[in-house]
Design a protein around this motif. Sequence first.
Motif, PDB file in Angstrom:
ATOM      1  N   GLY A  78      39.016 -40.911  22.746  1.00  0.00           N
ATOM      2  CA  GLY A  78      39.423 -39.850  20.876  1.00  0.00           C
ATOM      3  C   GLY A  78      38.945 -40.991  20.336  1.00  0.00           C
ATOM      4  N   GLU A  79      38.736 -42.447  20.587  1.00  0.00           N
ATOM      5  CA  GLU A  79      37.963 -43.481  19.357  1.00  0.00           C
ATOM      6  C   GLU A  79      36.351 -43.305  19.865  1.00  0.00           C
ATOM      7  N   LEU A  80      36.025 -43.445  21.086  1.00  0.00           N
ATOM      8  CA  LEU A  80      34.447 -42.768  21.425  1.00  0.00           C
ATOM      9  C   LEU A  80      34.203 -42.052  20.804  1.00  0.00           C
ATOM     10  N   MET A  81      34.922 -41.185  20.731  1.00  0.00           N
ATOM     11  CA  MET A  81      34.247 -40.003  20.006  1.00  0.00           C
ATOM     12  C   MET A  81      34.478 -40.098  18.283  1.00  0.00           C
ATOM     13  N   GLU A  82      34.866 -41.124  17.668  1.00  0.00           N
ATOM     14  CA  GLU A  82      34.726 -41.184  16.144  1.00  0.00           C
ATOM     15  C   GLU A  82      33.931 -42.675  16.495  1.00  0.00           C
ATOM     16  N   HIS A  83      34.069 -43.588  17.326  1.00  0.00           N
ATOM     17  CA  HIS A  83      33.031 -44.167  16.440  1.00  0.00           C
ATOM     18  C   HIS A  83      31.495 -44.446  16.165  1.00  0.00           C
ATOM     19  N   GLU A  84      30.802 -44.892  15.485  1.00  0.00           N
ATOM     20  CA  GLU A  84      29.409 -44.841  14.866  1.00  0.00           C
ATOM     21  C   GLU A  84      28.248 -44.755  15.588  1.00  0.00           C
ATOM     22  N   ARG A  85      28.528 -45.899  16.581  1.00  0.00           N
ATOM     23  CA  ARG A  85      27.914 -46.252  17.461  1.00  0.00           C
ATOM     24  C   ARG A  85      27.653 -46.042  19.116  1.00  0.00           C
ATOM     25  N   VAL A  86      28.379 -45.583  19.236  1.00  0.00           N
ATOM     26  CA  VAL A  86      28.572 -44.214  20.176  1.00  0.00           C
ATOM     27  C   VAL A  86      27.099 -43.065  20.298  1.00  0.00           C
ATOM     28  N   MET A 101      43.381 -41.253  26.820  1.00  0.00           N
ATOM     29  CA  MET A 101      42.911 -41.707  28.109  1.00  0.00           C
ATOM     30  C   MET A 101      41.576 -42.925  28.497  1.00  0.00           C
ATOM     31  N   GLU A 102      41.637 -44.253  28.361  1.00  0.00           N
ATOM     32  CA  GLU A 102      40.969 -45.768  28.229  1.00  0.00           C
ATOM     33  C   GLU A 102      39.550 -45.509  29.309  1.00  0.00           C
ATOM     34  N   ILE A 103      38.398 -45.861  28.936  1.00  0.00           N
ATOM     35  CA  ILE A 103      37.317 -45.064  29.681  1.00  0.00           C
ATOM     36  C   ILE A 103      37.464 -45.508  31.522  1.00  0.00           C
ATOM     37  N   GLY A 104      38.128 -47.172  31.112  1.00  0.00           N
ATOM     38  CA  GLY A 104      37.987 -48.295  31.543  1.00  0.00           C
ATOM     39  C   GLY A 104      39.326 -47.823  32.699  1.00  0.00           C
ATOM     40  N   ALA A 105      40.279 -47.652  32.628  1.00  0.00           N
ATOM     41  CA  ALA A 105      40.878 -46.387  33.189  1.00  0.00           C
ATOM     42  C   ALA A 105      40.798 -45.294  34.803  1.00  0.00           C
ATOM     43  N   PHE A 125      26.498 -39.370  24.157  1.00  0.00           N
ATOM     44  CA  PHE A 125      27.850 -39.409  25.128  1.00  0.00           C
ATOM     45  C   PHE A 125      28.695 -39.231  25.016  1.00  0.00           C
ATOM     46  N   GLN A 126      28.603 -38.784  22.846  1.00  0.00           N
ATOM     47  CA  GLN A 126      29.663 -38.190  23.091  1.00  0.00           C
ATOM     48  C   GLN A 126      29.963 -36.987  22.736  1.00  0.00           C
ATOM     49  N   THR A 127      28.035 -35.687  22.933  1.00  0.00           N
ATOM     50  CA  THR A 127      28.615 -34.107  23.832  1.00  0.00           C
ATOM     51  C   THR A 127      28.748 -34.164  25.135  1.00  0.00           C
ATOM     52  N   ILE A 128      29.468 -35.337  26.042  1.00  0.00           N
ATOM     53  CA  ILE A 128      29.291 -34.820  27.159  1.00  0.00           C
ATOM     54  C   ILE A 128      30.683 -35.536  27.098  1.00  0.00           C
ATOM     55  N   ILE A 129      31.313 -36.314  26.288  1.00  0.00           N
ATOM     56  CA  ILE A 129      32.671 -36.190  26.432  1.00  0.00           C
ATOM     57  C   ILE A 129      33.758 -34.951  26.119  1.00  0.00           C
ATOM     58  N   ASP A 130      32.655 -34.897  25.102  1.00  0.00           N
ATOM     59  CA  ASP A 130      33.829 -33.489  24.215  1.00  0.00           C
ATOM     60  C   ASP A 130      33.309 -32.591  25.258  1.00  0.00           C
ATOM     61  N   ARG A 131      32.486 -31.669  25.354  1.00  0.00           N
ATOM     62  CA  ARG A 131      32.164 -30.677  26.333  1.00  0.00           C
ATOM     63  C   ARG A 131      32.507 -30.550  28.259  1.00  0.00           C
ATOM     64  N   LEU A 132      32.678 -32.690  28.651  1.00  0.00           N
ATOM     65  CA  LEU A 132      32.735 -31.961  29.589  1.00  0.00           C
ATOM     66  C   LEU A 132      34.335 -32.599  30.262  1.00  0.00           C
ATOM     67  N   ILE A 133      34.593 -33.912  30.066  1.00  0.00           N
ATOM     68  CA  ILE A 133      35.241 -34.690  30.305  1.00  0.00           C
ATOM     69  C   ILE A 133      36.305 -34.242  29.464  1.00  0.00           C
ATOM     70  N   LEU A 134      36.750 -34.380  27.710  1.00  0.00           N
ATOM     71  CA  LEU A 134      38.101 -34.018  27.060  1.00  0.00           C
ATOM     72  C   LEU A 134      38.942 -32.645  27.570  1.00  0.00           C
ATOM     73  N   PRO A 135      38.451 -31.848  27.912  1.00  0.00           N
ATOM     74  CA  PRO A 135      39.007 -30.677  27.971  1.00  0.00           C
ATOM     75  C   PRO A 135      39.901 -30.439  29.951  1.00  0.00           C
ATOM     76  N   ILE A 136      39.756 -32.016  30.578  1.00  0.00           N
ATOM     77  CA  ILE A 136      40.004 -32.250  31.762  1.00  0.00           C
ATOM     78  C   ILE A 136      41.031 -33.229  31.405  1.00  0.00           C
ATOM     79  N   LEU A 137      40.897 -34.786  30.234  1.00  0.00           N
ATOM     80  CA  LEU A 137      41.592 -35.554  30.008  1.00  0.00           C
ATOM     81  C   LEU A 137      41.977 -35.624  28.912  1.00  0.00           C
ATOM     82  N   PRO A 138      43.193 -36.129  28.437  1.00  0.00           N
ATOM     83  CA  PRO A 138      43.920 -36.352  27.108  1.00  0.00           C
ATOM     84  C   PRO A 138      42.701 -37.062  26.333  1.00  0.00           C
TER      85      PRO A 138
END
Length: 135
Positions: free
Chosen positions: A32-40, A60-64, A44-57
């Motif tokens: 969620g923080e990565l989606m809002e951060h201007e330097r990402v 969730m920390e990226i490292g974990a 990568f934000q598009t990948i998170i939005d379309r492929l990762i967030l539909p599966i994860l909350p």
Amino acid sequence: MSAFYDISGEQDFKYILQDLSKTMIGARFTYGELMEHERVPFKFQTIIDRLILPILPEDMEIGAHILSLTKADKNYRIYENLKVKIRYYAPKENGGFESKTVTLAELVKAAEHWDERAVLHEVILSNLALMSFKM
């Protein structure tokens, strides 16, 4: 207290650094923080939005998340295609810590025998792999 000095450790491992070949992301960022951060990077934000967030909350920390991946996981291929590398601190036998930078495959092997004292530090994305990633 100054805004630049955080003694609570709340912002440890939350940073984004970029150079020509790679983007380094602190491992404690949530998706969620990565989606809002201007330097990402937008891609990568598009990948998170379309492929990762539909599966994860979003919390969730990226490292974990990366530490919990297995080769059978759908997101493993995403990070493998992004040529991700992970930097972490592993405890030494005689005390102290040493910094290690490993590929995703090496981290998956290391995660089988993960020492609880080890600290995931950052996730490194290849900018070239990010640019050539097809969705």
